[in-house]
Design an enzyme around this catalytic site. Structure first.
Site, PDB file in Angstrom:
ATOM      1  N   HIS A 178      28.859  46.970  -5.068  1.00 19.50           N
ATOM      2  CA  HIS A 178      28.697  48.164  -4.236  1.00 19.50           C
ATOM      3  C   HIS A 178      27.644  49.094  -4.813  1.00 19.50           C
ATOM      4  CE1 HIS A 178      31.014  50.768  -7.038  1.00 19.50           C
ATOM      5  NE2 HIS A 178      31.796  49.718  -7.213  1.00 19.50           N
ATOM      6  N   CYS A 194      34.144  48.323 -10.146  1.00 20.04           N
ATOM      7  CA  CYS A 194      33.721  46.928 -10.298  1.00 20.04           C
ATOM      8  C   CYS A 194      32.258  46.874 -10.713  1.00 20.04           C
ATOM      9  CB  CYS A 194      33.978  46.183  -8.998  1.00 20.04           C
ATOM     10  SG  CYS A 194      35.733  45.928  -8.637  1.00 20.04           S
TER      11      CYS A 194
END
Length: 231
Positions: A178, A194
């Protein structure tokens, strides 16, 4: 420029997950190519823009180690063209191309990014995605608690401009690629989240990645505790 065609070393036995996992790590010679200047127009690559009605701010390149700027390199992974390889330990993501080349992106890595490794498939992509904070963050952070049911996408959303979601079969690994609203986190380890890329980089990767893309996430021994960040 040194040859980057050396392949991955195998360090220890693979961790068996729902699908065939990988514990490989890239050698230092493979991931670092002696960056010392470039013909890339990084002012243009990381310029500000408008995307789907939202502003994407220009990146202050002074805040980021040049080793983590996007660039094309010789592929050090040995994976098939089209594959994405995430190397959390060294804070790089590779998108493998034909003719032994790859696009390399600098990434920031959070705790969840260090906790999981293996093979997966991108089964969902989202433009300006909704962010739902983890339950433990909701409990400890009153600001996060406001978004327990999800924070709409936009310039203040921790997931940034794009997100791609990794699955093993029909099981969501909860591992995401992302964007980020904190460019200074690139090349660093955080306490949460993440794999984050600069918004300009996640848009570039998103536009060149199809649902169904194979992703290899390498193992890492980094504890991921340098920076406390939301995602």
């Amino acid at each position: 420029m040194p040859d980057l065609s050396r392949r991955l070393f195998v360090l220890g036995a693979p961790l068996l997950l729902a699908s065939c996992a990988s514990s490989r790590r890239l050698s230092a010679d493979a991931f670092f190519d002696g960056w010392g200047g470039s013909d890339y127009n990084y002012r243009a690559i990381y310029a500000g823009s408008e995307d789907n009605g939202y502003p994407v701010p220009a990146i202050d390149l002074r805040q980021i180690d040049p080793a983590f700027y996007r660039r094309e390199v010789s592929d050090p992974t040995g994976e098939a063209p089209g594959t994405i390889v995430v190397d959390p330990n060294n804070h790089y993501l590779y998108h493998v191309h034909d003719q032994g080349l790859a696009t390399r992106y600098g990434v920031g890595v959070g705790r969840e990014g260090f906790a999981w490794h293996g093979n997966a498939t991108i089964k969902r992509k989202s433009v300006w995605p909704t962010w739902t904070p983890p339950s433990d963050m909701v409990k400890r952070d009153s600001e996060a608690a406001k978004y327990a049911d999800g924070m709409p996408g936009g310039p203040g959303n921790p997931l940034g401009a794009r997100a791609m979601y990794l699955f093993q079969g029909n099981r969501d690994t909860l591992y995401r690629l992302h964007g980020t609203i904190d460019p200074t986190s690139i090349g660093k380890s955080m306490s949460s989240g993440c794999i984050r890329l600069l918004n300009q980089d996640i848009i570039h990767l998103y536009n060149n990645t199809a649902v169904g893309t194979h992703v290899v996430v390498l193992a890492s021994d980094d504890p991921g505790d340098e920076v406390d960040a939301a995602m």
